[in-house]
Design a protein around this motif. Sequence first.
Motif: not given
Length: 248
Positions: A211-221, A226-229
Amino acid sequence: MSDLCTQSIFGVPFAAANLDAASAHFSSLAGSTAQPVLVAHADVHVLTRILHEKEYGDGLSRFSYICPDGMPIVWLLRRKNAPAHRLYGPDMMEWMWDRGRREGLRHFLLGGTEEAVALLKEKLGARFAGAEVVGHYCPPMGEWPEGTHEEIFRCIRESGANCVWVGLGCPKQERWLFTHREQLPPAVYFGVGAAFNFHAGLVKQAPAWVRAHGLEWLYRLCKEPRRLFKRYLVHNTRFLWYCLTKKI
């Protein structure tokens, strides 16, 4: 009570503060407001919708505060010398529950499933003993039956809540809030998206360093491809385009 300072990114005003200052401000408002106060937690996805979709952008302009929910937005704010910190919805919820048990705040939960809400109350209640939850409402999936909105307004009003946590998902929760702003009982309303499932333990949050490195989107993807792509492909690309072509 002084207001939170703001700084604009692409013309959108974001609150620039840390969690301690922001939660103190919202706590003070919750205990005194005579009207609904709407708080959005906006990440890159929300920001690009604001910029790209006129109806959504006009609606978010009716919010009282827009908090930077993602690190890319925080980094842009800091480039403009704003004292910005990530005001992440799930973190704001924790800070307000902790502060609220000392200051007598009353909480209402709108959204999620009965299972998620029960687990959320159990887990956060154990961590923040004395936090007062005075009601909840879990709307059905899909289209809501006639009269649902009025029933929600009644439940919130009769509960006496002064903090309402709205976990209907983005962009539905923001649309619901700005569409019904005039009918909402006085309280501070926080749109917090997936915070219900995170705090209930039904969905695992990204590690703190991610989260601190702005990569939460990649983790959630990676967890929900299928839902977030499509969301991340479209909105992250738009965000990069705005950064390259628009004045910050």
